[in-house]
Design a protein around this motif. Structure first.
Motif, PDB file in Angstrom:
ATOM      1  N   VAL A 121     -25.910   5.772   9.264  1.00 59.63           N
ATOM      2  CA  VAL A 121     -24.566   5.329   8.916  1.00 59.63           C
ATOM      3  C   VAL A 121     -24.438   5.298   7.401  1.00 59.63           C
ATOM      4  O   VAL A 121     -25.426   5.280   6.679  1.00 59.63           O
ATOM      5  CB  VAL A 121     -24.241   3.936   9.505  1.00 59.63           C
ATOM      6  N   CYS A 122     -23.218   5.283   6.929  1.00 63.10           N
ATOM      7  CA  CYS A 122     -22.948   5.191   5.502  1.00 63.10           C
ATOM      8  C   CYS A 122     -22.207   3.877   5.264  1.00 63.10           C
ATOM      9  O   CYS A 122     -21.169   3.625   5.879  1.00 63.10           O
ATOM     10  CB  CYS A 122     -22.095   6.386   5.066  1.00 63.10           C
ATOM     11  N   ILE A 123     -22.770   3.035   4.409  1.00 67.26           N
ATOM     12  CA  ILE A 123     -22.165   1.742   4.093  1.00 67.26           C
ATOM     13  C   ILE A 123     -21.867   1.701   2.606  1.00 67.26           C
ATOM     14  O   ILE A 123     -22.783   1.781   1.784  1.00 67.26           O
ATOM     15  CB  ILE A 123     -23.095   0.582   4.488  1.00 67.26           C
ATOM     16  N   ASN A 124     -20.590   1.636   2.271  1.00 68.63           N
ATOM     17  CA  ASN A 124     -20.141   1.619   0.876  1.00 68.63           C
ATOM     18  C   ASN A 124     -20.783   2.754   0.083  1.00 68.63           C
ATOM     19  O   ASN A 124     -21.247   2.571  -1.037  1.00 68.63           O
ATOM     20  CB  ASN A 124     -20.424   0.274   0.216  1.00 68.63           C
ATOM     21  N   GLY A 125     -20.816   3.937   0.694  1.00 68.85           N
ATOM     22  CA  GLY A 125     -21.317   5.128   0.024  1.00 68.85           C
ATOM     23  C   GLY A 125     -22.819   5.317   0.056  1.00 68.85           C
ATOM     24  O   GLY A 125     -23.343   6.291  -0.462  1.00 68.85           O
TER      25      GLY A 125
ATOM     26  N   ARG B 288     -14.084   0.819   9.374  1.00 71.75           N
ATOM     27  CA  ARG B 288     -15.002   1.741  10.061  1.00 71.75           C
ATOM     28  C   ARG B 288     -14.264   3.043  10.306  1.00 71.75           C
ATOM     29  O   ARG B 288     -13.253   3.068  11.006  1.00 71.75           O
ATOM     30  CB  ARG B 288     -15.439   1.128  11.382  1.00 71.75           C
ATOM     31  N   ASN B 289     -14.750   4.102   9.714  1.00 69.67           N
ATOM     32  CA  ASN B 289     -14.132   5.417   9.886  1.00 69.67           C
ATOM     33  C   ASN B 289     -12.630   5.376   9.602  1.00 69.67           C
ATOM     34  O   ASN B 289     -11.816   5.876  10.367  1.00 69.67           O
ATOM     35  CB  ASN B 289     -14.417   5.972  11.285  1.00 69.67           C
ATOM     36  N   LEU B 290     -12.283   4.726   8.492  1.00 73.82           N
ATOM     37  CA  LEU B 290     -10.911   4.624   7.972  1.00 73.82           C
ATOM     38  C   LEU B 290      -9.995   3.713   8.794  1.00 73.82           C
ATOM     39  O   LEU B 290      -8.788   3.741   8.631  1.00 73.82           O
ATOM     40  CB  LEU B 290     -10.277   6.011   7.826  1.00 73.82           C
TER      41      LEU B 290
ATOM     42  N   ASP C 282     -23.808   6.569  15.500  1.00 75.66           N
ATOM     43  CA  ASP C 282     -24.371   7.525  14.556  1.00 75.66           C
ATOM     44  C   ASP C 282     -23.248   8.230  13.796  1.00 75.66           C
ATOM     45  O   ASP C 282     -22.270   8.682  14.391  1.00 75.66           O
ATOM     46  CB  ASP C 282     -25.219   8.552  15.317  1.00 75.66           C
ATOM     47  N   GLY C 283     -23.381   8.285  12.483  1.00 74.84           N
ATOM     48  CA  GLY C 283     -22.399   8.955  11.645  1.00 74.84           C
ATOM     49  C   GLY C 283     -21.246   8.088  11.190  1.00 74.84           C
ATOM     50  O   GLY C 283     -20.384   8.549  10.437  1.00 74.84           O
ATOM     51  N   ASP C 284     -21.196   6.835  11.635  1.00 82.35           N
ATOM     52  CA  ASP C 284     -20.114   5.939  11.200  1.00 82.35           C
ATOM     53  C   ASP C 284     -20.118   5.795   9.683  1.00 82.35           C
ATOM     54  O   ASP C 284     -21.164   5.803   9.039  1.00 82.35           O
ATOM     55  CB  ASP C 284     -20.283   4.532  11.802  1.00 82.35           C
TER      56      ASP C 284
END
Length: 72
Positions: free
Chosen positions: A9-13, A42-44, A59-61
């Motif tokens: 996942v990506c958290i704050n970049g 989450r995902n905009l 996965d991928g969030d």
């Protein structure tokens, strides 16, 4: 999916790995944040605080987490 799997996942970049089956509430705890003092996208899409325990990380969030701090 088993709980043994990790998800990307990506958290704050920043890319992170988390355990499969992790809820947003658990993720907040792992980050050392207070769920009452954060806003999460989450995902905009804004995640309602009332659903933090129910919504599982996928996965991928992509997350943007804003932590509110007091001051004066």
């Amino acid at each position: 999916m088993t709980v043994d799997e990790t998800l990307s996942v990506c958290i704050n970049g920043e890319e992170r790995r988390v355990a499969g089956g992790t809820s947003i509430a658990a993720l907040i705890g792992e980050l050392g944040l207070d769920a009452k003092r954060v806003a999460i996208e989450r995902n905009l899409e804004i995640v309602p605080r009332s659903t933090f325990a129910e919504v599982e990380v996928e996965d991928g969030d992509q997350y943007e987490i804003v932590h509110f701090v007091g001051g004066g």
